[in-house]
Write an enzyme that holds these catalytic residues in place. Structure first.
Site, PDB file in Angstrom:
ATOM      1  N   GLU A 114      -5.045   5.315 -12.382  1.00 48.04           N
ATOM      2  CA  GLU A 114      -3.804   6.062 -12.583  1.00 48.04           C
ATOM      3  C   GLU A 114      -3.237   5.823 -13.985  1.00 48.04           C
ATOM      4  O   GLU A 114      -3.221   4.682 -14.456  1.00 48.04           O
ATOM      5  CB  GLU A 114      -2.763   5.656 -11.543  1.00 48.04           C
TER       6      GLU A 114
ATOM      7  N   ARG B 208       1.678   9.776   7.027  1.00 55.89           N
ATOM      8  CA  ARG B 208       0.855  10.922   6.652  1.00 55.89           C
ATOM      9  C   ARG B 208      -0.072  11.252   7.816  1.00 55.89           C
ATOM     10  O   ARG B 208      -0.910  10.445   8.200  1.00 55.89           O
ATOM     11  CB  ARG B 208       0.056  10.559   5.397  1.00 55.89           C
TER      12      ARG B 208
ATOM     13  N   SER C 187       0.845  -1.190   0.000  1.00 53.07           N
ATOM     14  CA  SER C 187       0.000   0.000   0.000  1.00 53.07           C
ATOM     15  C   SER C 187       0.877   1.234   0.000  1.00 53.07           C
ATOM     16  O   SER C 187       2.005   1.209   0.480  1.00 53.07           O
ATOM     17  CB  SER C 187      -0.909   0.014   1.235  1.00 53.07           C
TER      18      SER C 187
ATOM     19  N   GLU D 283      -2.262   1.880 -12.737  1.00 55.31           N
ATOM     20  CA  GLU D 283      -2.864   1.125 -11.630  1.00 55.31           C
ATOM     21  C   GLU D 283      -4.304   1.564 -11.412  1.00 55.31           C
ATOM     22  O   GLU D 283      -4.749   2.570 -11.978  1.00 55.31           O
ATOM     23  CB  GLU D 283      -2.069   1.334 -10.328  1.00 55.31           C
TER      24      GLU D 283
ATOM     25  N   GLY E  83       2.741   2.772  -2.008  1.00 55.61           N
ATOM     26  CA  GLY E  83       4.083   2.778  -2.575  1.00 55.61           C
ATOM     27  C   GLY E  83       5.146   2.067  -1.771  1.00 55.61           C
ATOM     28  O   GLY E  83       6.336   2.159  -2.077  1.00 55.61           O
TER      29      GLY E  83
ATOM     30  N   ASP F 255      -5.858   8.488  -2.531  1.00 60.79           N
ATOM     31  CA  ASP F 255      -5.222   9.499  -1.680  1.00 60.79           C
ATOM     32  C   ASP F 255      -4.980  10.810  -2.427  1.00 60.79           C
ATOM     33  O   ASP F 255      -5.193  11.893  -1.880  1.00 60.79           O
ATOM     34  CB  ASP F 255      -3.942   8.970  -1.018  1.00 60.79           C
ATOM     35  N   THR F 256      -4.594  10.738  -3.710  1.00 61.59           N
ATOM     36  CA  THR F 256      -4.399  11.983  -4.459  1.00 61.59           C
ATOM     37  C   THR F 256      -5.700  12.757  -4.615  1.00 61.59           C
ATOM     38  O   THR F 256      -5.689  13.968  -4.846  1.00 61.59           O
ATOM     39  CB  THR F 256      -3.815  11.703  -5.862  1.00 61.59           C
TER      40      THR F 256
END
Length: 387
Positions: free
Chosen positions: A259, A356, A152, A271, A154, A278-279
């Site tokens: 993505e 984060r 997850s 992907e 990255g 999240d983006t």
């Protein structure tokens, strides 16, 4: 007579937290689940369950106890074969158990996209040991990107420039894996102009697209995002066509974060997440209906606008730099002083390096100004680590 929708949320991070708020606004009852107590979404939900979601028996027991109308995965690491069984027994898995199963593992969704759907992707091979990694790299060439098929945000991802770097990349990928599969995807590095997330909503009335979101990454994790990302009409049409093909194949209702890598008018599928992305936190500032509102509406069978517009906006993450438990934040007044700036503090009970912890949001007359404001606001927030 009406019925209050019961939603079982599997994963209770910051994306889940915003989804709970959106679902609660529409009258739903939400049971938030995660492997630790006090997770961000649990603080907003009607009830909570703490258990590891890779424990199939525990997952089934919670579903049978609550009998939800909708099972909504917010993370990849779930015993997805149990979701398939539950769907077969009549439970509604969002968007579908197959979508959760295929996207839990990067290899399955990539094979669907490149294989039966024939979408453009990078050259790639899979590997389950170092010798296979070396073979795969010969096929893809250098530089190549190596990442776990299951992880997850990255984790475990690295770019390798020559054969000498392969062993370290394999070891890093294995350390960053989720679940129990020692398998990586080795793919040719795509020298793209930029990458986008195309939030795609599949709903009772069809498929709707949010304006494209641009983003930057470090350590394989997103750092900034902005919307609407400028791209040619030909590239956008191509991305929308590919996204529609994938979400229609996966089925069900909800939002998908698709993505793409973009070079000129050429678009390559990268992907997909069958859930808020999240983006897409930038949509909390850019769109009248955020990605979380759209997800909740689509799940509940409520209308989605055919055309979704975005005002120029940006997001920038707020990261922890160490382990901590008694957390507080300073700089909120300074961060919010500039007009158009906003914050979301996730209220995670613990921190670790690069975790984060919040996001700064900003709107402005154009994207560059919004990005400057968001970065500025994020830089003014300090995470304080109590003893």
């Amino acid at each position: 007579m009406g019925h209050t929708a019961r939603i079982l949320l599997l994963g209770s991070g910051e994306l889940g937290r915003e989804f709970v708020i959106s679902a609660k606004r529409l009258g739903a009852c939400v049971i938030a689940c995660d492997s630790y107590d006090g997770a961000p979404a649990m603080q907003m939900a009607d009830a909570r369950e703490v258990f590891p979601m890779l424990d199939g028996a525990a997952l089934r027991a919670v579903v049978e106890r609550h009998r939800p109308d909708f099972i909504v995965p917010e993370v990849e690491a779930i015993r997805t074969e149990v979701l398939v069984e539950l769907e077969g027994e009549g439970f509604n898995v969002v968007p579908s158990a197959r979508a959760a199963q295929l996207t839990m593992n990067r290899d399955a969704i990539r094979d669907l996209a490149a294989g039966s759907l024939g979408l453009a992707t990078s050259r790639y091979r899979y590997a389950e040991n170092l010798a296979e990694v070396q073979e795969a790299a010969e096929f893809t060439g250098f530089p190549c990107v190596i990442k776990p098929v299951m992880s997850s945000s990255g984790k475990g991802q690295s770019t390798v420039h020559d054969a000498a770097g392969l062993e370290a990349a394999w070891n890093y990928a294995v350390a960053g894996m989720r679940g129990d599969r020692a398998r990586v995807i080795v793919e040719a590095f795509v020298a793209f102009d930029y990458e986008i997330t195309l939030l795609t909503v599949r709903h009772a009335g069809g498929v709707s697209f949010c304006p494209p979101i641009g983003h930057t990454q470090e350590r394989g994790d997103y750092r900034e995002s902005w919307q609407p990302a400028p791209m040619s009409s030909a590239a956008l049409a191509s991305a929308q066509e590919m996204a529609r093909a994938v979400v229609d194949d996966l089925g069900g209702h909800g939002i998908f974060g698709v993505e793409f890598f973009v070079t000129g008018d050429e678009v390559i599928f990268s992907e997909l997440s069958p859930r808020p992305h999240d983006t897409g936190m930038v949509t909390l500032a850019s769109q009248n209906l955020s990605e979380f509102d759209l997800h909740a509406r689509a799940i509940l069978g409520l209308p989605i606008p055919a055309s979704i517009r975005a005002r120029p906006a940006a997001s920038a993450v707020i990261l922890a730099d160490r382990d901590g438990t008694k957390l507080s934040y300073s700089g909120l007044a300074e961060a919010l002083a500039e007009e158009g700036s906003d914050l979301r503090i996730f209220a995670k009970p613990t921190s670790r390096p690069y975790r984060r912890m919040g996001v700064a949001l900003a709107t402005a007359g154009d994207i560059d100004e919004a990005r400057r404001k968001a970065r500025g606001a994020a830089s003014r927030i300090a995470v304080l680590y109590g003893e």
